[in-house]
Design an enzyme around this catalytic site. Structure first.
Site, PDB file in Angstrom:
ATOM      1  N   HIS A   1      56.297 -76.423-151.060  1.00  0.00           N
ATOM      2  CA  HIS A   1      56.053 -75.395-150.190  1.00  0.00           C
ATOM      3  C   HIS A   1      55.022 -74.271-150.525  1.00  0.00           C
ATOM      4  CE1 HIS A   1      59.270 -75.633-147.066  1.00  0.00           C
ATOM      5  NE2 HIS A   1      59.743 -76.468-147.857  1.00  0.00           N
TER       6      HIS A   1
ATOM      7  N   CYS B   1      55.601 -80.131-146.121  1.00  0.00           N
ATOM      8  CA  CYS B   1      57.226 -80.586-145.897  1.00  0.00           C
ATOM      9  C   CYS B   1      57.124 -81.573-144.901  1.00  0.00           C
ATOM     10  CB  CYS B   1      58.015 -79.479-145.960  1.00  0.00           C
ATOM     11  SG  CYS B   1      59.673 -80.076-146.605  1.00  0.00           S
TER      12      CYS B   1
ATOM     13  N   GLU C   1      53.807 -71.469-149.717  1.00  0.00           N
ATOM     14  CA  GLU C   1      54.187 -70.258-149.209  1.00  0.00           C
ATOM     15  C   GLU C   1      55.364 -69.647-149.959  1.00  0.00           C
ATOM     16  OE1 GLU C   1      57.443 -72.439-147.250  1.00  0.00           O
ATOM     17  OE2 GLU C   1      55.359 -72.777-147.691  1.00  0.00           O
TER      18      GLU C   1
END
Length: 354
Positions: free
Chosen positions: A332, A248, A334
């Site tokens: 993202h 990001c 994760e």
């Protein structure tokens, strides 16, 4: 209690107040996720913003103690069509109204979030004021027009760690530069055995090297990447010395560190359903995203290639250095909008560590 949201273009939306009371300003953005509002509220990347949820019912599974991305909320305001007063979930510990009140976040419900989202899509993100106190609408509109733009605000120091700390692990040591890191980034590294040393965003290359890392992770964070020139300089100096993986804001910082440029998107990408194509394999991933800036493809040097693109608008979603172990993604990995398909990127990063 009545509340109101006004935009700098003069738009006015009336609703009911929930959460905290008072008045707050911010950049008004929308998130298209059907779930994950707790993660949104505790994502440091939303610092400085008033978040509009497009899904019509928010709060139906409450707030629980396990799904926090940070210890507190950094959003300036929260806008929903309908707030659920009776959440149902075996993990629930608080109602969303109670959580917002505790965190000092002003909420407004009962407004036409579809109309508001269409206005932002058509005209771009705008500054706004959310208030449960004021009655003079023109005064609020004038305030919104005089609020600072998101660019130029020092948001990263507000959300990042001030001190170095370590999350123990038995594997390789990774330095995580914290620009507003979500908790799950540390968790994904730690689950793979990494010892994670989290450092402030102002940490110098020399200070990082003295920690003896085998790799460097660059986290997500709020605002314009050009507002952290010290981090760009640090990453530029680290390239070629250590493997680096950026997510990001970290991705945008890598883009700037290699000599590229960034620009502000009209209304950004925020949600859990954005299709991204891996150009090397042709595989498409459904990703979670939260960003208002992007890397300019045309500005990249010859030794850096675009690895992923957004299939909605063809913006850059990933970068890879052609000869050095440096890569990044705008989305993202994760965050799981369902299957954890993108976590392979953490394994790819670990494969680069010596």
């Amino acid at each position: 209690m009545q509340a109101v949201l006004v935009l700098e273009d003069g738009s006015v939306f009336y609703g009911k107040a929930f959460g905290a009371t008072g008045e707050q300003w911010g950049e008004v953005v929308f998130n298209t996720g059907m779930t994950g509002y707790q993660e949104v509220l505790t994502d440091p990347s939303y610092c400085g913003q008033i978040v509009v949820m497009t899904y019509p019912l928010i709060g139906n599974y409450g707030i629980n103690k396990d799904d926090f991305e940070a210890k507190k909320s950094f959003v300036r305001g929260f806008v929903v069509k309908e707030e659920c007063h009776r959440p149902s979930n075996w993990r629930v510990s608080n109602k969303i109204d109670e959580f917002l009140a505790r965190e000092g976040v002003i909420g407004i419900s009962g407004i036409d979030t579809r109309a508001l989202t269409r206005r932002i899509r058509n005209h771009g993100t705008m500054r706004g004021i959310i208030s449960s106190a004021a009655t003079d609408i023109q005064t609020l509109i004038d305030k919104a027009r005089s609020c600072p733009q998101i660019t130029g605000q020092e948001l990263v120091p507000t959300v990042a760690t001030k001190e170095i700390y370590t999350v123990p692990g038995n594997g390789p040591r990774v330095v995580l530069m914290d620009f507003g890191a979500k908790a799950n980034i540390v968790r994904c590294l730690n689950q793979r055995g990494c010892e994670v040393v989290v450092v402030p965003p102002t940490t110098t290359p020399e200070e990082i090297m003295t920690l003896g890392p085998q790799g460097v992770m660059l986290s997500n964070g709020p605002g314009d990447p050009t507002d952290v020139p010290y981090a760009i300089k640090t990453v530029s100096n680290l390239i070629g010395q250590l493997p680096i993986f950026g997510i990001c804001l970290g991705h945008q910082i890598i883009g700037l560190a290699v000599g590229g440029k960034t620009y502000k998107l009209k209304f950004g990408h925020r949600g859990a359903n954005h299709p991204v194509k891996d150009l090397a394999t042709g595989r498409v991933f459904i990703t979670s995203q939260n960003h208002g800036f992007a890397v300019d493809r045309q500005s990249l040097p010859p030794d850096v290639e675009v690895s992923h693109i957004n299939l909605n608008d063809n913006t850059v979603e990933g970068l890879r250095h052609k000869s050095l172990p440096v890569f990044s993604v705008q989305y993202h990995p994760e965050a799981a909008p369902g299957p954890m398909d993108s976590e392979y990127l953490f394994d790819q990063f670990l494969a680069n560590l010596s």
